[in-house]
Design a protein around this motif. Sequence first.
Motif, mmCIF file in Angstrom:
data_model
loop_
_atom_site.group_PDB
_atom_site.id
_atom_site.type_symbol
_atom_site.label_atom_id
_atom_site.label_comp_id
_atom_site.label_asym_id
_atom_site.label_seq_id
_atom_site.Cartn_x
_atom_site.Cartn_y
_atom_site.Cartn_z
ATOM 1 N N ARG A 118 0.857 -1.196 0.000
ATOM 2 C CA ARG A 118 0.000 0.000 0.000
ATOM 3 C C ARG A 118 0.888 1.239 0.000
ATOM 4 O O ARG A 118 0.710 2.142 0.790
ATOM 5 C CB ARG A 118 -0.909 0.001 1.224
ATOM 6 C CG ARG A 118 -1.964 -1.087 1.160
ATOM 7 C CD ARG A 118 -2.937 -0.995 2.272
ATOM 8 N NE ARG A 118 -3.855 0.105 2.094
ATOM 9 C CZ ARG A 118 -4.935 0.293 2.857
ATOM 10 N NH1 ARG A 118 -5.211 -0.553 3.811
ATOM 11 N NH2 ARG A 118 -5.718 1.324 2.669
ATOM 12 N N GLU A 119 1.843 1.240 -0.906
ATOM 13 C CA GLU A 119 2.841 2.304 -0.919
ATOM 14 C C GLU A 119 2.222 3.686 -1.058
ATOM 15 O O GLU A 119 2.586 4.606 -0.322
ATOM 16 C CB GLU A 119 3.860 2.079 -2.035
ATOM 17 C CG GLU A 119 4.954 3.126 -2.031
ATOM 18 C CD GLU A 119 6.080 2.816 -2.982
ATOM 19 O OE1 GLU A 119 7.046 3.603 -2.980
ATOM 20 O OE2 GLU A 119 6.027 1.803 -3.709
ATOM 21 N N THR A 120 1.281 3.849 -1.965
ATOM 22 C CA THR A 120 0.669 5.162 -2.174
ATOM 23 C C THR A 120 -0.013 5.642 -0.905
ATOM 24 O O THR A 120 0.176 6.794 -0.488
ATOM 25 C CB THR A 120 -0.333 5.106 -3.343
ATOM 26 O OG1 THR A 120 0.372 4.684 -4.516
ATOM 27 C CG2 THR A 120 -0.957 6.467 -3.586
ATOM 28 N N ASP A 121 -0.806 4.771 -0.267
ATOM 29 C CA ASP A 121 -1.498 5.143 0.970
ATOM 30 C C ASP A 121 -0.513 5.544 2.063
ATOM 31 O O ASP A 121 -0.700 6.553 2.743
ATOM 32 C CB ASP A 121 -2.349 3.979 1.497
ATOM 33 C CG ASP A 121 -3.539 3.663 0.621
ATOM 34 O OD1 ASP A 121 -3.961 4.536 -0.153
ATOM 35 O OD2 ASP A 121 -4.039 2.531 0.719
ATOM 36 N N ARG A 156 2.686 6.507 1.864
ATOM 37 C CA ARG A 156 3.416 7.749 1.561
ATOM 38 C C ARG A 156 2.508 8.978 1.630
ATOM 39 O O ARG A 156 2.902 10.015 2.154
ATOM 40 C CB ARG A 156 4.100 7.660 0.201
ATOM 41 C CG ARG A 156 5.264 6.687 0.208
ATOM 42 C CD ARG A 156 6.097 6.793 -1.059
ATOM 43 N NE ARG A 156 7.091 5.755 -1.113
ATOM 44 C CZ ARG A 156 8.237 5.755 -0.454
ATOM 45 N NH1 ARG A 156 8.536 6.768 0.327
ATOM 46 N NH2 ARG A 156 9.093 4.752 -0.573
ATOM 47 N N ASP A 157 1.286 8.859 1.106
ATOM 48 C CA ASP A 157 0.348 9.993 1.143
ATOM 49 C C ASP A 157 0.021 10.391 2.577
ATOM 50 O O ASP A 157 0.038 11.575 2.921
ATOM 51 C CB ASP A 157 -0.945 9.662 0.402
ATOM 52 C CG ASP A 157 -0.796 9.691 -1.109
ATOM 53 O OD1 ASP A 157 0.268 10.120 -1.607
ATOM 54 O OD2 ASP A 157 -1.750 9.264 -1.798
#
Length: 146
Positions: free
Chosen positions: A40-43, A45-46
């Motif tokens: 869940r890299e995007t989650d 980092r966001d």
Amino acid sequence: MDENLNSGTSVIPGFKVKMMEESDVHACLELHKSVLGHERETDIRDLLQTNPENTWVAVKDGILQAYTTGFSLEGHSIAISEEAFKTLFQVVSHKKGGCSMNVHIPGRIHPFLIEWILKRGLQLVRFVHLSQELPLFFSYAKLNAF
């Protein structure tokens, strides 16, 4: 107990809880992938960028054991064990001063964790049976007072 929690040290020996840093993201991705099979890299980092005060990690012996992108509806938490989750939740809730916190727990898999959470002043808000094929129960709990 409060002195340990203020320092980020848990009452469960060996754990240290700290706010997540960019250098923790790779380990968080690996932990998520090892537990649920995907990243869940995007989650991560966001939420680290937009709400850094809600992103925390629990480390033991230099190895990431748990993380959260927030005990909220938009966040998620992953832990390698119930002890790691308990440590993370306990220290973060103490540091946040008893503010409202939400957590989703697969109660069919972690019934003792549900019991532990309820003993700490959370309310069970929702208890849902998903399906007969996948008999998982999820609780959604809100912390009113720690």
